[in-house]
Design a protein around this motif. Structure first.
Motif, PDB file in Angstrom:
ATOM      1  N   THR A 295      33.281  42.281  37.164  1.00  0.00           N
ATOM      2  CA  THR A 295      32.845  43.233  38.449  1.00  0.00           C
ATOM      3  C   THR A 295      33.399  42.449  39.793  1.00  0.00           C
ATOM      4  O   THR A 295      34.064  42.971  40.980  1.00  0.00           O
ATOM      5  N   ARG A 296      32.628  41.412  40.004  1.00  0.00           N
ATOM      6  CA  ARG A 296      33.069  40.833  41.127  1.00  0.00           C
ATOM      7  C   ARG A 296      34.926  40.253  41.156  1.00  0.00           C
ATOM      8  O   ARG A 296      35.016  40.424  42.370  1.00  0.00           O
ATOM      9  N   ILE A 297      35.344  39.345  40.052  1.00  0.00           N
ATOM     10  CA  ILE A 297      36.992  39.545  39.903  1.00  0.00           C
ATOM     11  C   ILE A 297      37.950  40.497  40.353  1.00  0.00           C
ATOM     12  O   ILE A 297      38.724  40.132  40.786  1.00  0.00           O
ATOM     13  N   VAL A 298      37.192  41.463  39.879  1.00  0.00           N
ATOM     14  CA  VAL A 298      37.626  43.284  39.484  1.00  0.00           C
ATOM     15  C   VAL A 298      37.750  43.667  41.327  1.00  0.00           C
ATOM     16  O   VAL A 298      39.260  43.894  41.933  1.00  0.00           O
ATOM     17  N   ASP A 299      36.569  43.368  42.437  1.00  0.00           N
ATOM     18  CA  ASP A 299      36.796  44.120  42.879  1.00  0.00           C
ATOM     19  C   ASP A 299      37.910  43.417  43.513  1.00  0.00           C
ATOM     20  O   ASP A 299      38.407  43.429  45.321  1.00  0.00           O
ATOM     21  N   ARG A 300      37.504  41.849  44.388  1.00  0.00           N
ATOM     22  CA  ARG A 300      37.827  40.838  44.742  1.00  0.00           C
ATOM     23  C   ARG A 300      39.050  41.151  44.749  1.00  0.00           C
ATOM     24  O   ARG A 300      40.371  41.166  45.773  1.00  0.00           O
ATOM     25  N   ALA A 301      40.113  41.399  43.541  1.00  0.00           N
ATOM     26  CA  ALA A 301      41.429  41.732  43.487  1.00  0.00           C
ATOM     27  C   ALA A 301      42.249  42.996  43.875  1.00  0.00           C
ATOM     28  O   ALA A 301      43.421  42.865  44.426  1.00  0.00           O
ATOM     29  N   LEU A 302      41.285  44.232  43.930  1.00  0.00           N
ATOM     30  CA  LEU A 302      41.451  45.305  43.715  1.00  0.00           C
ATOM     31  C   LEU A 302      39.832  46.035  45.521  1.00  0.00           C
ATOM     32  O   LEU A 302      39.824  46.683  44.712  1.00  0.00           O
ATOM     33  N   PRO A 303      40.012  45.399  46.483  1.00  0.00           N
ATOM     34  CA  PRO A 303      39.514  45.485  47.566  1.00  0.00           C
ATOM     35  C   PRO A 303      39.659  47.275  47.333  1.00  0.00           C
ATOM     36  O   PRO A 303      38.356  47.878  48.096  1.00  0.00           O
ATOM     37  N   TRP A 304      41.089  47.742  47.495  1.00  0.00           N
ATOM     38  CA  TRP A 304      40.875  49.494  48.301  1.00  0.00           C
ATOM     39  C   TRP A 304      39.768  50.737  47.140  1.00  0.00           C
ATOM     40  O   TRP A 304      40.237  51.306  47.751  1.00  0.00           O
ATOM     41  N   LEU A 305      40.249  49.775  46.052  1.00  0.00           N
ATOM     42  CA  LEU A 305      39.205  50.662  44.858  1.00  0.00           C
ATOM     43  C   LEU A 305      38.152  50.721  45.306  1.00  0.00           C
ATOM     44  O   LEU A 305      36.934  52.129  45.063  1.00  0.00           O
ATOM     45  N   ARG A 306      36.847  50.342  46.645  1.00  0.00           N
ATOM     46  CA  ARG A 306      35.724  49.865  47.214  1.00  0.00           C
ATOM     47  C   ARG A 306      34.397  50.459  45.491  1.00  0.00           C
ATOM     48  O   ARG A 306      33.320  50.927  45.216  1.00  0.00           O
ATOM     49  N   LEU A 307      35.072  49.306  44.502  1.00  0.00           N
ATOM     50  CA  LEU A 307      34.599  49.393  42.927  1.00  0.00           C
ATOM     51  C   LEU A 307      33.018  48.228  43.299  1.00  0.00           C
ATOM     52  O   LEU A 307      33.359  48.059  44.850  1.00  0.00           O
ATOM     53  N   PRO A 308      31.879  48.863  42.863  1.00  0.00           N
ATOM     54  CA  PRO A 308      31.036  48.403  43.040  1.00  0.00           C
ATOM     55  C   PRO A 308      30.261  47.012  42.381  1.00  0.00           C
ATOM     56  O   PRO A 308      29.625  47.200  41.483  1.00  0.00           O
ATOM     57  N   SER A 309      30.934  45.971  43.126  1.00  0.00           N
ATOM     58  CA  SER A 309      31.088  44.507  42.936  1.00  0.00           C
ATOM     59  C   SER A 309      29.368  43.944  42.572  1.00  0.00           C
ATOM     60  O   SER A 309      28.491  44.719  43.050  1.00  0.00           O
ATOM     61  N   ILE A 310      29.382  43.051  41.755  1.00  0.00           N
ATOM     62  CA  ILE A 310      27.680  42.595  41.153  1.00  0.00           C
ATOM     63  C   ILE A 310      28.037  41.113  42.050  1.00  0.00           C
ATOM     64  O   ILE A 310      28.623  40.706  41.160  1.00  0.00           O
ATOM     65  N   PRO A 311      27.409  40.501  42.998  1.00  0.00           N
ATOM     66  CA  PRO A 311      27.599  39.046  43.729  1.00  0.00           C
ATOM     67  C   PRO A 311      27.348  38.418  42.043  1.00  0.00           C
ATOM     68  O   PRO A 311      25.451  39.189  41.251  1.00  0.00           O
TER      69      PRO A 311
END
Length: 415
Positions: A295-311
């Protein structure tokens, strides 16, 4: 004759000779159940870090022979326990929840009382059910009484039956308040703050004046709010107003603001727990760790999607605590949302893993605070006990029997 059991000695913590043994005991106490997630706290070599910023504090240890088998911490302060009508027409205090639209707005002043907060009670697993916990509580209550404390309170998880039973059944505490701990992760991307809201940083003098003049009648409001705001761990106080009403560059000062406030506004302060302690989640399976990392990798790559990444909660992470949350007006919730996004970005810049706050479950501003339910606690339990026969809360009566208000002020020094 058989061997006599060793005597439990309760005494004041001495850092020079107790620190390592205390740390070892706390690690034993934090061993989580097999196969389940557990939250571990690293006090970074300072066992009294969570109380040392209070006006008065004490840590006691229980010792058997050369082994530390228990400990407890406590701190003392003066807080608001209620309010009363002011006889002074020029009183600066105002409680907006009591505004009477058909009569002149009543002005209230805070009623203060001296309270103690108990935290960090620990007993070694191999020495439980021996009365050590009760002994530690009674001894620290002696110190409270000797220092003129009128009430003592504790916070514990509502489902921590052993802790609740100890304090309510054996130590005479009553269930009192059930605030909510709201926790939100810090994402890999910055949050967008609404352009319709302007965030103004306040200096400590303006912040103190605002809190005293608008929130001093809030339950548990600390009389030494100035010490909190000027503490090195307080990262600032921030005011949210509608864009076009006030600007940071032309801020006229608090007196002018309060004489002509916008219809809606909100305020909060930020406390840096990251420099006091860190947390870490342990016991997660490899599958859960991999999923969180994805989730962190996807969130970092596609920040405009505002995905709920897990730190990355599986290594030590820091916290920023939001306190002094309040506001007025029909758009106050909107202002709170903007402030929380601003606080998120501040936490990201400081390398924190989560942003947390604690508010009354009845607080109408609660809906404006973003949080993950899986990380939060809907009902933290506060229990209270009246220590002295003589108490100075006058018009309040016995505080332990008072009904809850809409809001509560959570002291960041005790989070």
């Amino acid at each position: 004759m058989g061997e006599q059991p060793e005597t439990v000695v309760v005494r004041v913590f001495e850092a020079s000779k107790d620190r390592e043994r205390v740390e070892a005991m706390e690690k034993i106490c934090e061993v989580g159940p097999s196969g389940k997630l557990s939250l571990f706290t690293d006090l970074m070599g300072d066992p009294i870090c969570r109380v040392r910023h209070s006006p008065a504090y004490l840590m006691l240890v229980a010792e058997m022979g050369q082994e530390i088998v228990g400990l407890i911490r406590g701190c003392i302060k003066t807080v608001t326990c209620g309010k009363k009508l002011s006889r002074n027409a020029k009183s600066p205090y105002l409680n907006i929840n009591d505004t009477d639209t058909f009569q002149a707005t009543p002005r209230y002043v805070p009623v203060y009382t001296k309270v103690a907060y108990v935290l960090g009670l620990r007993v070694s697993p191999s020495h439980r059910r021996m009365g050590i916990g009760s002994k530690l509580v009674h001894r620290i209550e002696e110190w409270f009484r000797n220092n003129g404390v009128e009430y003592s309170y504790i916070a514990t998880e509502n489902d921590n039956l052993a802790s609740v039973k100890l304090f309510t059944d054996k130590c005479g505490y009553f269930r009192f308040r059930t605030p909510s701990i709201l926790v939100n992760p810090v994402y890999a991307h910055r949050e967008k703050v609404s352009r319709k809201v302007t965030i103004i940083p306040l200096n400590s003098e303006d912040a103190e004046s605002l809190y005293r003049r608008r929130f001093a009648t809030t339950e548990f409001f600390p009389r030494d709010i100035d010490s909190i705001l000027k503490n090195k761990l307080s990262l600032g106080t921030f005011l949210a107003v509608p864009s076009g009403s006030y600007r940071a560059e032309t801020w006229p000062g608090l007196d002018r603001f309060l004489s002509d406030p916008p219809e809606s506004w909100a305020v909060l302060s930020v406390w840096n727990c990251k420099d006091v302690f860190t947390l870490e989640v342990r016991g997660a399976s490899r599958v859960k760790r991999t999923l969180a990392k994805t989730t962190r990798i996807v969130d970092r790559a596609l920040p405009w999607l505002r995905l709920p990444s897990i730190p990355n909660f599986f290594r030590p992470f820091g916290i920023h605590f939001l306190y002094g949350l309040g506001g007025e007006g029909p758009e106050a919730v909107k202002m709170v949302k903007a402030l929380c996004r601003f606080a998120h970005n501040l936490a990201k810049e400081c390398g924190c893993g989560v942003v947390a706050t604690e508010v009354s479950s009845r607080d109408p501003l609660r809906v404006g605070i973003p949080h993950w339910k899986m990380l939060s606690c809907d009902e933290d339990l506060w229990c209270i006990k009246r220590l002295g026969e003589d108490y100075s809360d006058g018009s309040v009566g016995d505080w332990t029997k008072s009904p809850p208000g809409w809001s509560i002020f959570v002291d960041p020094r005790e989070f």
